[in-house]
Design an enzyme around this catalytic site. Structure first.
Site, PDB file in Angstrom:
ATOM      1  N   ARG A 154       0.868  -1.098  -0.013  1.00  0.00           N
ATOM      2  CA  ARG A 154      -0.108  -0.057   0.013  1.00  0.00           C
ATOM      3  C   ARG A 154       0.881   1.269  -0.059  1.00  0.00           C
ATOM      4  O   ARG A 154       1.905   1.224   0.534  1.00  0.00           O
ATOM      5  CB  ARG A 154      -1.005   0.119   1.212  1.00  0.00           C
ATOM      6  CG  ARG A 154      -2.048  -0.927   1.087  1.00  0.00           C
ATOM      7  CD  ARG A 154      -2.884  -1.005   2.272  1.00  0.00           C
ATOM      8  NE  ARG A 154      -2.337  -1.511   3.588  1.00  0.00           N
ATOM      9  CZ  ARG A 154      -1.976  -0.889   4.268  1.00  0.00           C
ATOM     10  NH1 ARG A 154      -1.899   0.500   4.592  1.00  0.00           N
ATOM     11  NH2 ARG A 154      -1.419  -1.453   5.320  1.00  0.00           N
ATOM     12  N   TYR A 207      -1.457  -3.465  -6.916  1.00  0.00           N
ATOM     13  CA  TYR A 207      -1.309  -4.308  -5.708  1.00  0.00           C
ATOM     14  C   TYR A 207      -2.705  -4.033  -4.643  1.00  0.00           C
ATOM     15  O   TYR A 207      -3.270  -3.207  -4.614  1.00  0.00           O
ATOM     16  CB  TYR A 207      -0.174  -3.678  -4.971  1.00  0.00           C
ATOM     17  CG  TYR A 207      -0.093  -4.209  -3.476  1.00  0.00           C
ATOM     18  CD1 TYR A 207       0.460  -5.343  -3.262  1.00  0.00           C
ATOM     19  CD2 TYR A 207      -0.551  -3.474  -2.411  1.00  0.00           C
ATOM     20  CE1 TYR A 207       0.341  -6.268  -1.898  1.00  0.00           C
ATOM     21  CE2 TYR A 207      -0.548  -4.018  -1.199  1.00  0.00           C
ATOM     22  CZ  TYR A 207      -0.216  -5.420  -0.897  1.00  0.00           C
ATOM     23  OH  TYR A 207      -0.242  -6.036   0.320  1.00  0.00           O
ATOM     24  N   LYS A 210      -9.596  -2.134   1.717  1.00  0.00           N
ATOM     25  CA  LYS A 210      -9.429  -1.265   2.473  1.00  0.00           C
ATOM     26  C   LYS A 210      -9.986   0.215   2.066  1.00  0.00           C
ATOM     27  O   LYS A 210     -10.767   0.825   2.922  1.00  0.00           O
ATOM     28  CB  LYS A 210      -7.983  -0.800   2.643  1.00  0.00           C
ATOM     29  CG  LYS A 210      -7.008  -2.108   3.126  1.00  0.00           C
ATOM     30  CD  LYS A 210      -7.632  -2.356   4.579  1.00  0.00           C
ATOM     31  CE  LYS A 210      -7.247  -4.199   5.071  1.00  0.00           C
ATOM     32  NZ  LYS A 210      -5.571  -4.234   5.106  1.00  0.00           N
ATOM     33  N   HIS A 225     -10.607  -2.336  11.450  1.00  0.00           N
ATOM     34  CA  HIS A 225      -9.473  -3.046  11.066  1.00  0.00           C
ATOM     35  C   HIS A 225      -9.296  -4.418  11.724  1.00  0.00           C
ATOM     36  O   HIS A 225      -8.572  -4.248  12.539  1.00  0.00           O
ATOM     37  CB  HIS A 225      -8.465  -2.259  10.832  1.00  0.00           C
ATOM     38  CG  HIS A 225      -7.316  -3.042  10.049  1.00  0.00           C
ATOM     39  ND1 HIS A 225      -5.927  -2.536  10.145  1.00  0.00           N
ATOM     40  CD2 HIS A 225      -7.417  -3.928   9.193  1.00  0.00           C
ATOM     41  CE1 HIS A 225      -5.198  -3.281   9.540  1.00  0.00           C
ATOM     42  NE2 HIS A 225      -5.965  -3.876   8.844  1.00  0.00           N
ATOM     43  N   SER A 247      -1.469  -4.011  10.012  1.00  0.00           N
ATOM     44  CA  SER A 247      -1.396  -4.948   8.939  1.00  0.00           C
ATOM     45  C   SER A 247       0.166  -5.725   9.172  1.00  0.00           C
ATOM     46  O   SER A 247       0.945  -5.150   9.940  1.00  0.00           O
ATOM     47  CB  SER A 247      -0.985  -4.125   7.765  1.00  0.00           C
ATOM     48  OG  SER A 247      -2.195  -3.399   7.311  1.00  0.00           O
ATOM     49  N   CYS A 259       0.559  -8.094  11.650  1.00  0.00           N
ATOM     50  CA  CYS A 259       0.815  -8.409  13.006  1.00  0.00           C
ATOM     51  C   CYS A 259       0.226  -9.676  13.598  1.00  0.00           C
ATOM     52  O   CYS A 259       0.044  -9.863  14.571  1.00  0.00           O
ATOM     53  CB  CYS A 259       0.416  -7.183  13.812  1.00  0.00           C
ATOM     54  SG  CYS A 259       1.518  -5.581  13.925  1.00  0.00           S
ATOM     55  N   ASP A 289      -9.570  -9.819   8.889  1.00  0.00           N
ATOM     56  CA  ASP A 289      -8.987  -8.534   8.635  1.00  0.00           C
ATOM     57  C   ASP A 289      -9.785  -7.312   8.806  1.00  0.00           C
ATOM     58  O   ASP A 289      -9.601  -6.320   9.424  1.00  0.00           O
ATOM     59  CB  ASP A 289      -8.629  -8.363   7.169  1.00  0.00           C
ATOM     60  CG  ASP A 289      -7.615  -7.031   6.796  1.00  0.00           C
ATOM     61  OD1 ASP A 289      -6.865  -6.887   7.619  1.00  0.00           O
ATOM     62  OD2 ASP A 289      -7.932  -6.629   5.639  1.00  0.00           O
ATOM     63  N   ARG A 293       1.799 -12.390  -1.231  1.00  0.00           N
ATOM     64  CA  ARG A 293       0.317 -12.669  -0.341  1.00  0.00           C
ATOM     65  C   ARG A 293      -0.171 -13.870  -1.098  1.00  0.00           C
ATOM     66  O   ARG A 293      -0.005 -14.366  -2.015  1.00  0.00           O
ATOM     67  CB  ARG A 293      -0.281 -11.257  -0.653  1.00  0.00           C
ATOM     68  CG  ARG A 293      -0.001 -10.214  -0.114  1.00  0.00           C
ATOM     69  CD  ARG A 293      -0.771 -10.011   1.235  1.00  0.00           C
ATOM     70  NE  ARG A 293      -0.115  -8.947   1.936  1.00  0.00           N
ATOM     71  CZ  ARG A 293      -0.661  -8.395   3.338  1.00  0.00           C
ATOM     72  NH1 ARG A 293      -2.036  -9.038   3.597  1.00  0.00           N
ATOM     73  NH2 ARG A 293      -0.188  -7.639   3.790  1.00  0.00           N
TER      74      ARG A 293
HETATM   75  O1  SAT Z   1      -2.986  -4.454   0.974  1.00  0.00           O
HETATM   76  S1  SAT Z   1      -3.804  -4.672   1.973  1.00  0.00           S
HETATM   77  O2  SAT Z   1      -4.221  -3.494   2.538  1.00  0.00           O
HETATM   78  O3  SAT Z   1      -4.823  -5.396   1.316  1.00  0.00           O
HETATM   79  C1  SAT Z   1      -3.343  -5.664   3.215  1.00  0.00           C
HETATM   80  C2  SAT Z   1      -2.910  -4.965   4.291  1.00  0.00           C
HETATM   81  O4  SAT Z   1      -1.851  -4.258   4.398  1.00  0.00           O
HETATM   82  O5  SAT Z   1      -3.516  -5.411   5.449  1.00  0.00           O
HETATM   83 MN    MN Z   2      -5.317  -5.504   7.109  1.00  0.00          MN
END
Ligand code: SAT
Ligand code: MN
Length: 590
Positions: free
Chosen positions: A80, A208, A217, A237, A259, A261, A286, A375
């Site tokens: 991101r 991405y 998100k 989140h 993210s 963690c 998530d 991922r």
């Molecule tokens: O790239 S994403 O936001 O989908 C994954 C994350 O950072 O939690």
């Molecule tokens: Mn996330």
């Protein structure tokens, strides 16, 4: 038997507002063709085959990884981009100091310039999608227009996408508009813009995950947090996990961590052998949409239908469920490859990478074989611990909310907030070491209130007030906890084993909620006494439990001063109640 007539309606004729918008975008972006996504399996198969033919996807070893594929992103498009992510509200104050802001008109103009003619040799895909179970009153709909077939495949896994979603949109005409183009994948021409007042998103220049899968998100957190505020609920989140005790009682927890963690690992936790009788059910890994229920409790749905999880580190020891889950029908992004076309990543006990995540011969001198933010995308239904209640229209009732960060020091293993208001301060105080999930320096501590710093679609001051308001409405609010699985000893070693053993901490919370176990009062909240945590069969270094629960007054005074300075940035939008809570803790610390 013939299909009912309405099933035969061509998608473009199902919902006029969507068709009209698609037309406007067609004129702007000039695609060669338009593909309305039906959401059938045959369609996904055909799209996949097309991407394999064009070499955008690699078929993985069919014996070891049936139905699995590998996608490689552009090397400069792997996370991101928070510095290019904007909230465009009419007033900058409404976006708040927590967001980058741009005037909506200026932002639209800028984006029109980028989108003009950008799809000339490409197909424009129309993806109607539903966030949340199709029949749930808590669900919300959106439409993503994109020129990336990779995005389509991901959205088909991550959301309920296709005809059924469009039929729902046709009923009330309400949907979040998401326009996306990979553009030239040029980091200099990359923007992720949100217009909460218009319920729309414009994303350009990245393919991405969080930048491009707009249901995730962008919609389910940034836009939904705004919607939630106007409608009286919370978009968070958070993972959602169900814990069934040996006595057969099931309770649900919603847990917020930044993210990368360990949210996915916690959501799919495997109880250790030394805690027999426990079962764990995943509702989400998530995002949680939390609604006050008529019964005065807080109810949660997972708006997503799949997982977009971090691959490195996944193995049979750390997360057996995930390890098994991603062995079929999984889309991998930016992992390495073995000589026989198996995906490979750091943390696997066997196998040898031959090609790195960029498809080059693997050379350890160039860094890890798999990208640290590589991922997997996989349907939630493939998860061995998938909760049968994931599809419940009313969601699941939440017994406790948990905030957590990645902290070497300061935060103890776990503590309990005295009440909701204190819990809101605990969430607002969340701070964590940064990870590879976002572009930027890794491992520095930053404030990440409610793990929402990159994801709240409006001013945090207003957001905390909204949290206080939602809590005030709940006759039976969940208890609120803070955890830190990542505390280290002075030598840098982790004090707590983490993973499945985290269940011991969660079990203490459930015992607390049921009034079955004690705690010690401290200045910052209630802590388990050594006898309150079940440590049967746990080999902890001597003194580790004491260190894990130690509160160092000097470090905490510094932490609170830092917190006070941080909260101060929100000026008049900061709820006075939070300052009052902070003051109480300062006084208790002395
Ligand atoms: O790239 S994403 O936001 O989908 C994954 C994350 O950072 O939690
Ligand atoms: Mn996330």
């Amino acid at each position: 038997m013939a299909a009912p007539a309405h099933k035969m309606t061509p998608l473009p004729e199902l919902c006029r507002p969507v068709a009209e918008w698609v037309n406007t975008v067609r004129e702007l972006t000039q695609p060669r063709a338009i593909h309305w996504v039906e959401g059938t399996e045959a369609e996904a198969r055909e799209l996949t085959a097309q991407l394999v033919r064009s070499k955008e996807l690699t078929v993985l070893n069919g014996e070891q990884f049936p139905g699995c594929h590998l996608a490689r992103s552009a090397p400069n498009d792997v996370a991101r981009v928070e510095h290019l992510t904007y909230i465009c509200t009419r007033s900058q104050e409404d976006a708040g100091p927590n967001n980058h802001w741009m005037d909506p008109q200026q932002a639209h103009e800028r984006m029109r310039g980028l989108f003009r003619g950008c799809m000339r040799e490409r197909t424009l895909y129309v993806i109607p999608y539903c966030m949340g179970p199709l029949d749930s009153p808590l669900s919300r709909r959106g439409v993503e227009l994109t020129d990336s077939p990779y995005v389509v495949l991901n959205m088909l896994i991550m959301t309920r996408a296709g005809r059924a979603a469009l039929e729902l949109i046709a009923r009330d005409g309400r949907f979040v508009k998401g326009l996306h183009s990979i553009g030239e994948l040029d980091p200099e021409r990359r923007f992720i813009m949100h217009f909460p007042e218009e319920l729309s998103i414009e994303s350009f220049g990245s393919g991405y995950g969080g930048n491009a899968l707009l249901g995730k998100k962008c919609h389910a957190l940034r836009i939904a947090s705004w919607q939630a505020r106007t409608e009286g609920w919370l978009a968070e989140h958070m993972l959602i996990v169900g814990l069934q005790s040996p006595q057969g009682e099931t309770h649900y927890l919603a847990c917020a961590f930044p993210s990368s963690c360990g949210k996915t690992n916690l959501a799919m936790l495997i109880p250790p052998d030394s805690l027999p009788g426990w079962r764990v059910f995943t509702v989400g890994d998530d995002i949680a949409w939390l609604h006050p229920g008529a019964d005065g409790r807080l109810w949660a749905i997972n708006p997503e239908a799949g997982y977009f999880g971090v691959v490195p580190g996944t193995n049979a020891q750390t997360n057996r469920n995930a390890y098994e889950m991603i062995r079929r029908d999984t889309l991998f992004t930016n992992v390495a490859l073995t000589g026989d076309n198996q995906p490979w990543w750091e943390g696997l006990p066997a196998g040898k990478p031959v090609l790195d995540w960029q498809g080059r011969p693997y050379d350890p001198a160039r860094g890890p074989a798999a990208h640290p933010n590589s991922r997997f995308t996989v349907s939630a239904k493939r998860n061995p611990s998938y909760s049968p209640h994931s599809e419940d229209a009313r969601g699941v009732p939440i017994t406790a909310l948990v905030f957590g960060g990645r902290r070497r020091e300061v935060a103890p293993l776990v503590y309990e907030a005295r009440d909701w208001q204190h819990g809101v301060l605990v969430g607002a105080s969340l701070a964590s070491e940064t990870t590879a999930a976002a572009v930027g320096q890794v491992g520095v501590v930053r404030r990440d209130p409610m793990a929402m710093q990159p994801f709240c679609g409006y001013n945090f001051g207003d957001y905390w007030q909204h949290w206080l308001d939602v809590g005030a409405q709940l006759a039976h609010p969940p208890r609120i906890y803070h955890v830190n699985w990542f505390r280290r000893d002075p030598g840098g070693a982790f004090l707590w084993p983490g993973f499945g053993e985290n269940l011991r901490v969660l079990a203490w919370m459930l015992d607390r909620c049921a009034g079955r176990v004690g705690a010690a009062e401290s200045a910052i909240g209630r802590l388990p006494r050594p006898q309150d945590l079940n440590t049967n069969g746990l080999a902890l270094a001597s003194g580790a439990l004491e260190s894990l629960c130690a509160i160092d007054a000097a470090i905490w005074r510094k932490e609170l001063a830092d917190m006070r300075e941080y909260l101060g940035r929100y000026g008049s939008r900061l709820p006075a109640a939070l300052l009052a809570e902070l003051k109480t803790i300062e006084q208790r610390l002395g």
